[in-house]
Design a protein around this motif. Sequence first.
Motif, PDB file in Angstrom:
ATOM      1  N   VAL A 206       0.847  -1.187   0.000  1.00 55.39           N
ATOM      2  CA  VAL A 206       0.000   0.000   0.000  1.00 55.39           C
ATOM      3  C   VAL A 206       0.887   1.243   0.000  1.00 55.39           C
ATOM      4  CG1 VAL A 206      -0.164  -0.101   2.518  1.00 55.39           C
ATOM      5  CG2 VAL A 206      -1.817   1.251   1.245  1.00 55.39           C
ATOM      6  N   PRO A 207       0.614   2.198  -0.889  1.00 61.70           N
ATOM      7  CA  PRO A 207       1.381   3.447  -0.852  1.00 61.70           C
ATOM      8  C   PRO A 207       1.015   4.251   0.395  1.00 61.70           C
ATOM      9  CG  PRO A 207      -0.404   3.612  -2.453  1.00 61.70           C
ATOM     10  CD  PRO A 207      -0.387   2.188  -1.979  1.00 61.70           C
ATOM     11  N   VAL A 208       2.005   4.867   1.003  1.00 56.98           N
ATOM     12  CA  VAL A 208       1.783   5.640   2.228  1.00 56.98           C
ATOM     13  C   VAL A 208       2.366   7.034   2.040  1.00 56.98           C
ATOM     14  CG1 VAL A 208       2.322   5.813   4.687  1.00 56.98           C
ATOM     15  CG2 VAL A 208       1.803   3.579   3.692  1.00 56.98           C
ATOM     16  N   ARG A 209       1.556   8.034   2.347  1.00 56.91           N
ATOM     17  CA  ARG A 209       2.036   9.419   2.271  1.00 56.91           C
ATOM     18  C   ARG A 209       2.896   9.705   3.500  1.00 56.91           C
ATOM     19  NH1 ARG A 209      -2.409  11.743   2.967  1.00 56.91           N
ATOM     20  NH2 ARG A 209      -2.045  12.604   5.055  1.00 56.91           N
ATOM     21  N   THR A 210       4.143  10.068   3.264  1.00 58.41           N
ATOM     22  CA  THR A 210       5.071  10.242   4.382  1.00 58.41           C
ATOM     23  C   THR A 210       5.721  11.631   4.402  1.00 58.41           C
ATOM     24  OG1 THR A 210       6.868   9.260   3.070  1.00 58.41           O
ATOM     25  CG2 THR A 210       5.607   7.777   4.507  1.00 58.41           C
ATOM     26  N   ARG A 211       5.155  12.577   3.691  1.00 57.11           N
ATOM     27  CA  ARG A 211       5.808  13.890   3.584  1.00 57.11           C
ATOM     28  C   ARG A 211       6.062  14.519   4.947  1.00 57.11           C
ATOM     29  NH1 ARG A 211       3.418  19.209   0.319  1.00 57.11           N
ATOM     30  NH2 ARG A 211       5.026  20.669   1.027  1.00 57.11           N
ATOM     31  N   GLU A 212       5.044  14.456   5.833  1.00 56.68           N
ATOM     32  CA  GLU A 212       5.210  15.068   7.150  1.00 56.68           C
ATOM     33  C   GLU A 212       6.340  14.399   7.923  1.00 56.68           C
ATOM     34  OE1 GLU A 212       2.461  13.819   5.898  1.00 56.68           O
ATOM     35  OE2 GLU A 212       0.758  15.186   6.136  1.00 56.68           O
ATOM     36  N   LEU A 213       6.403  13.066   7.837  1.00 56.46           N
ATOM     37  CA  LEU A 213       7.461  12.351   8.540  1.00 56.46           C
ATOM     38  C   LEU A 213       8.831  12.640   7.932  1.00 56.46           C
ATOM     39  CD1 LEU A 213       6.374   8.725   9.542  1.00 56.46           C
ATOM     40  CD2 LEU A 213       7.214  10.555  11.014  1.00 56.46           C
ATOM     41  N   GLU A 214       8.896  12.760   6.619  1.00 58.18           N
ATOM     42  CA  GLU A 214      10.172  13.071   5.972  1.00 58.18           C
ATOM     43  C   GLU A 214      10.697  14.421   6.456  1.00 58.18           C
ATOM     44  OE1 GLU A 214       9.427  12.844   1.816  1.00 58.18           O
ATOM     45  OE2 GLU A 214       8.916  10.714   1.868  1.00 58.18           O
ATOM     46  N   GLU A 215       9.808  15.395   6.569  1.00 59.26           N
ATOM     47  CA  GLU A 215      10.216  16.710   7.056  1.00 59.26           C
ATOM     48  C   GLU A 215      10.656  16.634   8.516  1.00 59.26           C
ATOM     49  OE1 GLU A 215       6.779  19.088   6.328  1.00 59.26           O
ATOM     50  OE2 GLU A 215       7.182  19.308   4.166  1.00 59.26           O
ATOM     51  N   ALA A 216       9.909  15.867   9.317  1.00 56.05           N
ATOM     52  CA  ALA A 216      10.270  15.715  10.721  1.00 56.05           C
ATOM     53  C   ALA A 216      11.601  14.982  10.869  1.00 56.05           C
ATOM     54  CB  ALA A 216       9.168  14.967  11.470  1.00 56.05           C
ATOM     55  N   ALA A 217      11.839  13.985  10.004  1.00 57.03           N
ATOM     56  CA  ALA A 217      13.095  13.226  10.057  1.00 57.03           C
ATOM     57  C   ALA A 217      14.282  14.117   9.704  1.00 57.03           C
ATOM     58  CB  ALA A 217      13.018  12.035   9.105  1.00 57.03           C
ATOM     59  N   ALA A 218      14.113  14.992   8.711  1.00 60.98           N
ATOM     60  CA  ALA A 218      15.188  15.907   8.331  1.00 60.98           C
ATOM     61  C   ALA A 218      15.487  16.886   9.461  1.00 60.98           C
ATOM     62  CB  ALA A 218      14.793  16.660   7.067  1.00 60.98           C
ATOM     63  N   GLU A 219      14.444  17.378  10.111  1.00 64.98           N
ATOM     64  CA  GLU A 219      14.641  18.297  11.240  1.00 64.98           C
ATOM     65  C   GLU A 219      15.321  17.585  12.407  1.00 64.98           C
ATOM     66  OE1 GLU A 219      11.961  21.187  14.172  1.00 64.98           O
ATOM     67  OE2 GLU A 219      11.037  20.159  12.471  1.00 64.98           O
ATOM     68  N   TYR A 220      14.919  16.346  12.641  1.00 63.11           N
ATOM     69  CA  TYR A 220      15.530  15.531  13.702  1.00 63.11           C
ATOM     70  C   TYR A 220      17.028  15.368  13.456  1.00 63.11           C
ATOM     71  CZ  TYR A 220      16.916  10.981  15.743  1.00 63.11           C
ATOM     72  OH  TYR A 220      17.581   9.962  16.378  1.00 63.11           O
ATOM     73  N   GLU A 221      17.401  15.025  12.232  1.00 69.96           N
ATOM     74  CA  GLU A 221      18.816  14.803  11.934  1.00 69.96           C
ATOM     75  C   GLU A 221      19.617  16.094  12.100  1.00 69.96           C
ATOM     76  OE1 GLU A 221      21.607  12.509   8.662  1.00 69.96           O
ATOM     77  OE2 GLU A 221      19.429  12.370   8.590  1.00 69.96           O
ATOM     78  N   THR A 222      19.031  17.221  11.706  1.00 71.57           N
ATOM     79  CA  THR A 222      19.707  18.504  11.876  1.00 71.57           C
ATOM     80  C   THR A 222      19.966  18.805  13.352  1.00 71.57           C
ATOM     81  OG1 THR A 222      18.736  19.405   9.847  1.00 71.57           O
ATOM     82  CG2 THR A 222      19.517  20.991  11.484  1.00 71.57           C
ATOM     83  N   LYS A 223      18.972  18.556  14.178  1.00 75.15           N
ATOM     84  CA  LYS A 223      19.116  18.838  15.609  1.00 75.15           C
ATOM     85  C   LYS A 223      20.136  17.914  16.256  1.00 75.15           C
ATOM     86  CE  LYS A 223      14.561  20.868  16.436  1.00 75.15           C
ATOM     87  NZ  LYS A 223      13.261  20.756  17.158  1.00 75.15           N
ATOM     88  N   VAL A 224      20.119  16.635  15.852  1.00 72.49           N
ATOM     89  CA  VAL A 224      21.094  15.696  16.416  1.00 72.49           C
ATOM     90  C   VAL A 224      22.501  16.086  15.979  1.00 72.49           C
ATOM     91  CG1 VAL A 224      21.863  13.295  16.499  1.00 72.49           C
ATOM     92  CG2 VAL A 224      19.429  13.821  16.607  1.00 72.49           C
ATOM     93  N   ASN A 225      22.651  16.515  14.727  1.00 76.06           N
ATOM     94  CA  ASN A 225      23.959  16.989  14.257  1.00 76.06           C
ATOM     95  C   ASN A 225      24.477  18.119  15.132  1.00 76.06           C
ATOM     96  OD1 ASN A 225      24.381  15.262  12.090  1.00 76.06           O
ATOM     97  ND2 ASN A 225      23.275  16.569  10.644  1.00 76.06           N
ATOM     98  N   GLU A 226      23.591  19.053  15.461  1.00 75.68           N
ATOM     99  CA  GLU A 226      23.990  20.189  16.284  1.00 75.68           C
ATOM    100  C   GLU A 226      24.418  19.735  17.681  1.00 75.68           C
ATOM    101  OE1 GLU A 226      20.544  22.627  16.190  1.00 75.68           O
ATOM    102  OE2 GLU A 226      20.917  23.395  14.160  1.00 75.68           O
ATOM    103  N   LEU A 227      23.676  18.797  18.259  1.00 79.99           N
ATOM    104  CA  LEU A 227      24.015  18.290  19.587  1.00 79.99           C
ATOM    105  C   LEU A 227      25.347  17.551  19.567  1.00 79.99           C
ATOM    106  CD1 LEU A 227      20.516  16.953  20.736  1.00 79.99           C
ATOM    107  CD2 LEU A 227      21.738  18.922  21.658  1.00 79.99           C
ATOM    108  N   VAL A 228      25.568  16.763  18.535  1.00 83.52           N
ATOM    109  CA  VAL A 228      26.805  15.989  18.430  1.00 83.52           C
ATOM    110  C   VAL A 228      28.004  16.916  18.268  1.00 83.52           C
ATOM    111  CG1 VAL A 228      28.086  14.382  16.961  1.00 83.52           C
ATOM    112  CG2 VAL A 228      25.718  13.888  17.599  1.00 83.52           C
TER     113      VAL A 228
END
Length: 273
Positions: A206-228
């Motif tokens: 089944v196709p799943v719309r994941t745009r919101e999660l993709e945006e949240a995942a990108a923001e998550y990675e940016t924040k973790v990069n900053e913390l690291v």
Amino acid sequence: LRRPILVAAFEGWNDAADAASASVGYLSELWGARSFASIDPEEYFDFSLTRPRVRLTDDHERRIEWPTNELRCAVMADLPHDIVLLAGTEPNLRWRRFCAELISVTEALGVEMVVTLGALLADVPHTRPVRVSGTAADSELAARLHLERSRYEGPTGIVGAFGDALRQAGVPSASLWATVPHYVGQTPSPKAALALIEKTAALLGVPVRTRELEEAAAEYETKVNELVQADSDIAEYVAQLEEDEEPELELEIEGAESLAAEVERFLRDHGPK
């Protein structure tokens, strides 16, 4: 329900970074799943360990929210199967009785297959794609879907106990697990949830719309990069993980249509005679 498939996740030990429970919650909302049953928590929880929470309503009234294991159904017009979603919390008590209740639900609904979701802490860097491994107890199902037979030995959670109960009851099941960097294991990971959802969608076809999660995942990675980068010791450790990491087996999502077709063929071959 039409030949339902059950997708289940439990908050707690099996749910690093809330990835598994967030996946079921996202799919439930996306598919407009409606609640139709829940398991009474009184028999399965020690409320001094898993405490109920007090919430304030919009009218500023206090409301107690108890640990839940809620069943929701989603009618999937474009699939041969409807979906039952179990959004749960790992119980503290009487696991065998708890699993027996869930088995009785699968029998009553005519569930043809169960997919459990989990997430575990691992020595992996946050900068890489999230690895999702897939296992199945049934050797034929594992071969058809390119899953592994689990070789894990050690302490287990409710996902493992439920999987064993399904095996004994003869209900086909697969389990998908995402790996989460242990140094950010307490931070909810939309990146890991996205990976689990993509693998689940591949299995179900089944196709799943994941745009919101993709945006949240990108923001998550940016924040973790900053913390690291703000901690030289952690930055050095992450760099070492990136160098030392070795390839591991994981569920391939390429050819998702053929993967879903194999699920369908397996279920038809093993359906009621």
